[in-house]
Design an enzyme around this catalytic site. Structure first.
Site, short mmCIF file in Angstrom:
data_model
loop_
_atom_site.label_atom_id
_atom_site.label_comp_id
_atom_site.label_asym_id
_atom_site.label_seq_id
_atom_site.Cartn_x
_atom_site.Cartn_y
_atom_site.Cartn_z
N GLY A 1 0.82 -1.20 0.00
CA GLY A 1 0.00 0.00 0.00
C GLY A 1 0.85 1.26 0.00
N GLY B 1 -2.59 2.12 12.37
CA GLY B 1 -2.66 3.42 11.72
C GLY B 1 -3.81 3.53 10.75
N THR C 1 -7.30 4.27 9.17
CA THR C 1 -8.34 5.25 9.45
C THR C 1 -9.69 4.73 8.96
OG1 THR C 1 -7.99 6.43 7.37
CG2 THR C 1 -6.70 7.15 9.27
N ALA D 1 -3.27 5.06 16.24
CA ALA D 1 -2.80 6.35 15.73
C ALA D 1 -3.41 6.64 14.37
CB ALA D 1 -1.27 6.35 15.63
N HIS E 1 -7.83 16.26 1.43
CA HIS E 1 -7.00 15.11 1.12
C HIS E 1 -7.11 14.76 -0.37
CE1 HIS E 1 -6.95 14.46 5.51
NE2 HIS E 1 -5.86 13.76 5.28
N HIS E 2 -6.26 13.85 -0.81
CA HIS E 2 -6.22 13.38 -2.19
C HIS E 2 -7.55 12.73 -2.59
CE1 HIS E 2 -5.71 9.26 -0.61
NE2 HIS E 2 -4.99 9.87 0.32
N LYS F 1 -8.88 9.18 -1.09
CA LYS F 1 -9.16 8.91 0.32
C LYS F 1 -10.61 8.47 0.47
CE LYS F 1 -8.57 10.67 5.01
NZ LYS F 1 -7.90 9.42 5.43
N GLY G 1 -9.70 10.70 9.78
CA GLY G 1 -9.44 10.27 11.15
C GLY G 1 -8.73 11.35 11.94
N THR G 2 -7.86 12.11 11.25
CA THR G 2 -7.14 13.19 11.93
C THR G 2 -8.08 14.30 12.34
OG1 THR G 2 -5.15 12.68 10.66
CG2 THR G 2 -5.26 14.85 11.70
#
Length: 236
Positions: free
Chosen positions: A17, A69, A71, A93, A126-127, A130, A136-137
């Site tokens: 990925g 990690g 999301t 995270a 975002h791109h 996504k 998520g951030t």
């Protein structure tokens, strides 16, 4: 058994990925780490929400710490992660950038100081590929703001229509998608006749990869439990 002078071995759940390739590149430039898909000291998962159970099962089977990690996880993921954290160290995270971790602390402090009189709106870009929104951030930053206010997160997402009225105490979210943007986040505090904007710009996925390695380094030797990037920057 790993000794202190040996590199930390990383196993990736999704090596092919975008983040898998970025982490591999970060490992290649840091002699303190090595990739080992079969015998990792730390397991790192930047895959898909549907793969979470398999990731946690592998961590439990290997009795190895795991960094999650991924999301876009639903609330159904919470008990799965909490259960795994009873047996191994789990770092959850949604964003591994050290800058974002610090931003979350600043957002929490600002929300506490400014109080409920100031409205909070969070915008993110975002791109085009996504898959989840808000990011998520963005949700992490919203939770930090709510924590600063001493409340739970009351989110207003994707407003559309007429006759809308902002709910008191709500935190608004807006998402833009397009191009190749790695990630942009702005937390707007809108008060009487003044505004405060706290921002972060990701210029490359490498910042997330290097942050993931910082998280992996943090997990080495940690007892079972649930950790966050806040714990990581607190240990720096």
């Amino acid at each position: 058994m790993r000794t202190a002078d040996q590199p930390i071995r990383i196993s990736l759940f999704a090596p092919n990925g975008r983040m898998g390739h970025a982490i591999a590149a970060a490992v290649a430039e840091d002699p303190g780490f090595a990739l080992d898909q079969d015998h990792g000291d730390i397991l790192v998962d930047f895959s898909a929400s549907s793969a979470l159970q398999a990731s946690l099962d592998r961590a439990l089977s290997a009795a190895a710490p795991v960094l999650i990690g991924t999301t876009g996880l639903s609330t159904d993921a919470d008990p799965l992660i909490a259960n795994a954290a009873n047996s191994v160290a789990v770092l959850r995270a949604p964003n591994t950038s050290l800058g974002v971790a610090l931003l979350a602390e600043l957002v929490e402090r600002a929300a506490h100081v400014l109080g409920n009189e100031w409205d909070i709106e969070i915008g993110e870009t975002h791109h085009r590929m996504k898959a989840d929104a808000p990011s998520g951030t963005a949700l992490l930053l919203g939770e930090a703001a709510a924590r600063g206010r001493g409340t739970g997160l009351k989110a207003e997402r994707g407003r559309d229509g007429t006759g809308l009225k902002r709910e008191a105490g709500a935190i608004g979210f807006a998402s833009l998608r397009g191009g190749t943007v790695a990630g942009e986040h702005d937390v707007h505090f809108l008060g009487p006749e003044e505004r405060l904007i706290l921002s972060h710009r990701a210029e490359s996925r490498m910042i997330f990869a290097r942050g993931a390695l910082a998280g992996a380094r943090f997990l080495v030797g940690k007892p079972a439990g649930l950790y966050s990037m806040r714990d990581v920057i607190g240990a720096l």
